[in-house]
Design an enzyme around this catalytic site. Structure first.
Site, PDB file in Angstrom:
ATOM      1  N   LYS B  96       0.884  -1.173   0.000  1.00 61.96           N
ATOM      2  CA  LYS B  96       0.000   0.000   0.000  1.00 61.96           C
ATOM      3  C   LYS B  96       0.913   1.212   0.000  1.00 61.96           C
ATOM      4  O   LYS B  96       1.587   1.492   1.003  1.00 61.96           O
ATOM      5  CB  LYS B  96      -0.914  -0.006   1.234  1.00 61.96           C
ATOM      6  CG  LYS B  96      -1.740   1.277   1.336  1.00 61.96           C
ATOM      7  CD  LYS B  96      -2.613   1.332   2.580  1.00 61.96           C
ATOM      8  CE  LYS B  96      -3.044   2.767   2.824  1.00 61.96           C
ATOM      9  NZ  LYS B  96      -3.909   2.916   4.000  1.00 61.96           N
ATOM     10  N   GLY B 157      -8.357   9.307   8.944  1.00 62.67           N
ATOM     11  CA  GLY B 157      -8.728   9.452  10.354  1.00 62.67           C
ATOM     12  C   GLY B 157      -9.764  10.524  10.629  1.00 62.67           C
ATOM     13  O   GLY B 157     -10.101  10.779  11.785  1.00 62.67           O
ATOM     14  N   ALA B 184      -9.483   5.462   3.371  1.00 60.85           N
ATOM     15  CA  ALA B 184      -9.357   6.631   4.251  1.00 60.85           C
ATOM     16  C   ALA B 184     -10.588   7.518   4.258  1.00 60.85           C
ATOM     17  O   ALA B 184     -11.207   7.772   3.231  1.00 60.85           O
ATOM     18  CB  ALA B 184      -8.144   7.483   3.896  1.00 60.85           C
ATOM     19  N   GLY B 185     -10.916   7.984   5.466  1.00 55.75           N
ATOM     20  CA  GLY B 185     -11.959   8.993   5.645  1.00 55.75           C
ATOM     21  C   GLY B 185     -13.313   8.461   6.047  1.00 55.75           C
ATOM     22  O   GLY B 185     -14.207   9.235   6.389  1.00 55.75           O
ATOM     23  N   ASN B 206      -9.745   1.857   9.192  1.00 54.18           N
ATOM     24  CA  ASN B 206      -9.022   1.523  10.419  1.00 54.18           C
ATOM     25  C   ASN B 206      -9.592   2.273  11.615  1.00 54.18           C
ATOM     26  O   ASN B 206     -10.231   1.699  12.496  1.00 54.18           O
ATOM     27  CB  ASN B 206      -7.531   1.835  10.224  1.00 54.18           C
ATOM     28  CG  ASN B 206      -6.650   1.343  11.368  1.00 54.18           C
ATOM     29  OD1 ASN B 206      -5.455   1.181  11.211  1.00 54.18           O
ATOM     30  ND2 ASN B 206      -7.205   1.073  12.531  1.00 54.18           N
ATOM     31  N   THR B 207      -9.409   3.603  11.604  1.00 54.59           N
ATOM     32  CA  THR B 207      -9.750   4.398  12.786  1.00 54.59           C
ATOM     33  C   THR B 207     -11.213   4.245  13.196  1.00 54.59           C
ATOM     34  O   THR B 207     -11.520   4.159  14.392  1.00 54.59           O
ATOM     35  CB  THR B 207      -9.438   5.883  12.517  1.00 54.59           C
ATOM     36  OG1 THR B 207      -8.112   5.975  11.983  1.00 54.59           O
ATOM     37  CG2 THR B 207      -9.512   6.697  13.794  1.00 54.59           C
TER      38      THR B 207
END
Lengths: 110, 257
Positions: B96, B157, B184-185, B206-207
């Site tokens: 990645k 995040g 992301a986001g 993830n977050t």
């Protein structure tokens, strides 16, 4: 698979020990049990930057450095002066005074 | 089934492994998410440290495929060396690729990204580039040899969800045959369902899971949302209309005057 293993090649032509600093390792020489010390008088130590910190070490190869600093070699990736040194090349990877070593481990990531 | 670089991917949810309250919760969340691919990274190990080995054991026990990242790299050189170190350590040519260009937004440096992608593809890597929704950059990444694209939908995040759905729609229609992963986001399962409804092939997050009150329950919620969104995409969602349209038939309605 074309892994860049060239980080060390240039070092074979160098004499890293001659560039090293003379440090008498008194702690190793004066063993209370009278056993034989691995170090000898005039043991030559190199100054390296390992993970951003200066270290004086006796190891002359990358593989020996990992042992000296108590790393677990199977779970690490290593680089010398910004270039990968594959696991299979560490034994042959000679170190020179002033080298910058990166020792990385698997970590959580997103 | 989704196929990326010749590999069949069973789950359309890819999960990050950072920021969980504990290794046990991380493991449970990965299982609850049904993710078949998790992202990992490389960081400096302290002398005598064993944390890397312990983490790696935990991941191996989960039986998932790893996608190492180059998170935090700000230059082509850093990203390329990190990718090579990751391949040596994790034994995979998947990477990645992140080349960060802006400190506050963690927006990719798309110029460096394209350059790093070209170098890594030539070196035998299968590159998963973290990029923006810029169509021109995406085209250059494909030219460089990437066979998958991972546009953000909001800053890493930020949990804001798709801030520019029109751009994502254009992105999907511009590259109909390329696997596209929203990376992301994403903040909520509804965000994930939303981008899957637009036809994206998978999401990477993830977050939103790791920092949830109950990461394991949230992992499950995201898994179901991704599934629901994919089903909805195939089912052909209605386009929004400007005016009301009665759902109950008008013909045959009684008249009382």
């Amino acid at each position: 698979m074309g892994v860049a293993g060239g980080a060390c090649k240039k070092n074979h032509m160098r004499l890293p020990c001659l560039e090293g600093e003379m440090v008498a390792p008194f702690d190793k020489l004066k063993r209370a049990d009278g056993g034989e010390s691995r170090a000898t008088v005039g043991d030559i130590r190199m100054k390296l930057t390992v993970n951003g910190e200066e270290q004086a070490v006796s190891a002359t190869t990358l593989a020996a450095l990992l042992v000296e600093l108590d790393y677990e070699p199977d779970f690490l990736a290593t680089a010398l002066n910004g270039e990968l040194v594959p696991m299979t090349e560490r034994e042959r990877c000679a170190l020179s005074d002033g080298d910058r070593i990166e020792i990385l481990a698997p970590m959580q990531g997103g | 089934m989704l196929s990326i670089y010749g590999e069949e991917i069973a789950s359309r949810l890819l999960l990050g492994t950072a920021q969980y309250p504990s290794p046990a919760i991380l493991a449970e969340a990965v299982r609850a998410s049904s993710a078949g691919i998790v992202t990992v990274s490389l960081r400096r190990e302290t002398a005598g440290g064993r944390t890397g080995g312990q983490f790696w054991e935990l991941i191996r026990e989960l039986g998932v495929r790893v996608l190492p990242n180059t998170a935090g790299c700000h230059s082509v050189k850093e990203a390329v060396t990190t990718a090579r170190m990751a391949r040596d350590l994790f034994g995979t040519d998947w990477i990645k690729l992140e080349v960060i260009g802006h400190h506050d937004t963690l927006q990719p440096d798309v110029f460096g990204l394209v350059e790093a992608a070209r170098i890594l593809v030539e070196d035998g890597f299968k590159v998963f580039p973290y990029t923006t929704e810029d169509l021109v950059v995406a085209g250059r990444l494909l030219d460089a040899g990437c066979a998958v694209l991972m546009p953000w939908c909001a800053p890493i995040g930020s949990a804001r969800g798709p801030v520019n759905p029109d751009a994502l729609r254009s992105f999907r229609s511009e590259f109909p045959d390329i696997p596209l992963i929203i990376d992301a986001g994403l903040g909520r399962p509804s965000h994930a369902a939303g981008v899957m409804e637009l036809g994206f092939d998978a999401v990477l997050l993830n977050t939103a899971v790791a920092k949830a009150g109950d990461p394991v329950a949230m992992a499950r919620a995201f898994a179901e949302a991704v599934e629901a969104g994919r089903c909805a995409f195939h089912a052909g969602p209605l386009e929004p209309r400007d005016m009301a349209v009665p759902s109950t038939p008008v013909i045959g309605k009684a008249v009382f005057e």
